[in-house]
Design a protein around this motif. Structure first.
Motif, PDB file in Angstrom:
ATOM      1  N   ALA A  80      44.236  58.908 -26.137  1.00 56.69           N
ATOM      2  CA  ALA A  80      44.445  57.695 -25.337  1.00 56.69           C
ATOM      3  C   ALA A  80      44.161  56.435 -26.148  1.00 56.69           C
ATOM      4  CB  ALA A  80      43.545  57.734 -24.101  1.00 56.69           C
ATOM      5  N   ALA A  81      43.337  56.551 -27.168  1.00 54.93           N
ATOM      6  CA  ALA A  81      43.015  55.390 -27.999  1.00 54.93           C
ATOM      7  C   ALA A  81      44.252  54.820 -28.685  1.00 54.93           C
ATOM      8  CB  ALA A  81      41.972  55.778 -29.048  1.00 54.93           C
ATOM      9  N   GLY A  82      45.238  55.658 -28.945  1.00 48.89           N
ATOM     10  CA  GLY A  82      46.433  55.204 -29.648  1.00 48.89           C
ATOM     11  C   GLY A  82      47.674  55.142 -28.783  1.00 48.89           C
ATOM     12  N   ARG A  83      47.498  55.058 -27.482  1.00 49.32           N
ATOM     13  CA  ARG A  83      48.648  55.195 -26.584  1.00 49.32           C
ATOM     14  C   ARG A  83      49.620  54.018 -26.588  1.00 49.32           C
ATOM     15  NH1 ARG A  83      45.008  55.212 -21.084  1.00 49.32           N
ATOM     16  NH2 ARG A  83      44.200  53.084 -21.224  1.00 49.32           N
ATOM     17  N   PHE A  84      49.258  52.881 -27.208  1.00 43.79           N
ATOM     18  CA  PHE A  84      50.192  51.747 -27.280  1.00 43.79           C
ATOM     19  C   PHE A  84      50.705  51.558 -28.706  1.00 43.79           C
ATOM     20  CE2 PHE A  84      51.297  47.092 -26.712  1.00 43.79           C
ATOM     21  CZ  PHE A  84      52.335  47.336 -25.827  1.00 43.79           C
ATOM     22  N   MET A  85      50.505  52.559 -29.558  1.00 43.19           N
ATOM     23  CA  MET A  85      50.946  52.465 -30.953  1.00 43.19           C
ATOM     24  C   MET A  85      52.083  53.440 -31.181  1.00 43.19           C
ATOM     25  SD  MET A  85      48.634  52.717 -34.372  1.00 43.19           S
ATOM     26  CE  MET A  85      49.346  52.497 -36.007  1.00 43.19           C
ATOM     27  N   THR A  86      53.216  52.945 -31.650  1.00 44.83           N
ATOM     28  CA  THR A  86      54.341  53.821 -31.949  1.00 44.83           C
ATOM     29  C   THR A  86      55.248  53.180 -32.993  1.00 44.83           C
ATOM     30  OG1 THR A  86      56.032  55.257 -30.955  1.00 44.83           O
ATOM     31  CG2 THR A  86      55.937  52.986 -30.148  1.00 44.83           C
ATOM     32  N   GLY A  87      55.911  54.023 -33.765  1.00 41.23           N
ATOM     33  CA  GLY A  87      56.824  53.559 -34.798  1.00 41.23           C
ATOM     34  C   GLY A  87      56.146  52.974 -36.025  1.00 41.23           C
ATOM     35  N   GLN A  88      54.860  53.236 -36.170  1.00 43.04           N
ATOM     36  CA  GLN A  88      54.086  52.620 -37.243  1.00 43.04           C
ATOM     37  C   GLN A  88      53.673  53.627 -38.314  1.00 43.04           C
ATOM     38  OE1 GLN A  88      53.818  49.227 -37.073  1.00 43.04           O
ATOM     39  NE2 GLN A  88      55.073  49.561 -35.252  1.00 43.04           N
ATOM     40  N   THR A  89      53.288  53.090 -39.465  1.00 48.01           N
ATOM     41  CA  THR A  89      52.729  53.908 -40.545  1.00 48.01           C
ATOM     42  C   THR A  89      51.332  53.405 -40.871  1.00 48.01           C
ATOM     43  OG1 THR A  89      54.893  54.401 -41.536  1.00 48.01           O
ATOM     44  CG2 THR A  89      52.951  54.615 -42.946  1.00 48.01           C
ATOM     45  N   MET A  90      50.352  54.274 -40.679  1.00 50.32           N
ATOM     46  CA  MET A  90      48.959  53.945 -41.001  1.00 50.32           C
ATOM     47  C   MET A  90      48.698  54.317 -42.460  1.00 50.32           C
ATOM     48  SD  MET A  90      46.812  55.320 -37.698  1.00 50.32           S
ATOM     49  CE  MET A  90      45.265  54.693 -38.368  1.00 50.32           C
TER      50      MET A  90
END
Length: 271
Positions: free
Chosen positions: A248-258
């Motif tokens: 749930a901590a990353g639920r608004f992150m998409t299409g990205q490269t960490m």
């Protein structure tokens, strides 16, 4: 802002989630499997060799989650270069646990070390087939099940090698750059079904896969010269990011490269 009760405990909680992690018998994949299981996920350990996978699965089963329950894991051997085996991996997981919530595409190959102009065609084809095509296949095999439940997380393990040129890892870098674009495309195509797709791009990590880079002191020193932290990374230091992206901590992150590289990219001018 007032935190909801137990928010600190649930933000990274993966209890009840089913995670499929390719190449999880060793290295980064193994670390991700163990950490996701620790956070409550039911883990499918998969690579070509069943016995190596079983060791990881046993390690998970013999440990307890952060909630104090026994870890859960099954083994499904799979050669990711074989489309039928990838489909069997998806089908077996859904048959056993009824769903796939998290997919981690970690398996990769690099059979050639040297200038791209010298790479044999068969080695180039193998890199592209395993590092790109198999991920494309598997993601689109798993996504429909996620779409039916309007929830899912796809994580592709890329590399900082996909962000700059190299006279020794050129073809590998091309494949890893393509993985980043694959994540962006998946994010756009499956986002309306609440499926998130992201990449993790590690720097030099102490794994068997990267042994040629860190085992030789001269190459290792050169490779980490520009790293702000002045050292190579550990597989477990990538696993935490995977848990974040799956939870749930990353639920608004998409299409990205960490990028997780000890500060190599931000300190690039010192190389």
């Amino acid at each position: 802002m007032t935190l909801a009760p137990n928010a600190r405990d649930t933000l990274f909680d993966l209890t009840g989630k089913v995670a499929v992690i390719t190449g999880s018998s060793r290295g980064i994949g193994r670390a991700i499997a163990i950490r996701m299981a620790q956070h409550g996920a039911k883990v499918v350990v998969t690579s070509r060799k069943a016995d190596a996978c079983e060791k990881v699965a046993e390690e998970i089963r013999s440990a307890t989650t952060l909630n104090g329950e026994a870890g859960e894991a099954i083994v499904v051997p799979c050669n990711v270069s074989e489309k039928a085996q990838l489909q069997a991996l998806v089908d077996t997981t859904i048959k056993h646990w009824g769903r796939i919530d998290i997919l981690v595409c970690n398996a990769a190959v690099n059979p050639f070390f040297g200038p791209s102009k010298d790479i044999p065609d068969d080695a180039f084809d193998k890199i592209m087939d395993v590092n790109i095509k198999s991920n494309h296949w598997l993601c689109n095999m798993a996504a429909p099940d996620m779409a039916r439940r309007q929830d899912g997380a796809i994580i592709i393990i890329s590399s900082v090698g996909g962000l700059f040129g190299s006279n020794t890892l050129g073809a590998y870098g091309i494949s890893k750059a393509a993985d980043m674009q694959l994540a962006r495309n998946l994010a756009v195509e499956w986002g309306p079904q609440n499926i998130r797709a992201n990449c993790i791009a590690p720097g030099l990590i102490k794994t068997d896969f990267a042994r040629a880079l860190w085992e030789n002191p001269e190459i290792s020193k050169k490779a980490t010269k520009g790293y702000a932290l002045k050292r190579i990374g550990d597989p477990d230091e990538i696993a935490g990011a995977a848990v974040f992206l799956a939870s749930a901590a990353g639920r608004f992150m998409t299409g990205q490269t960490m990028i997780i590289d000890g500060g190599g990219m931000v300190n690039f001018q010192s190389v």
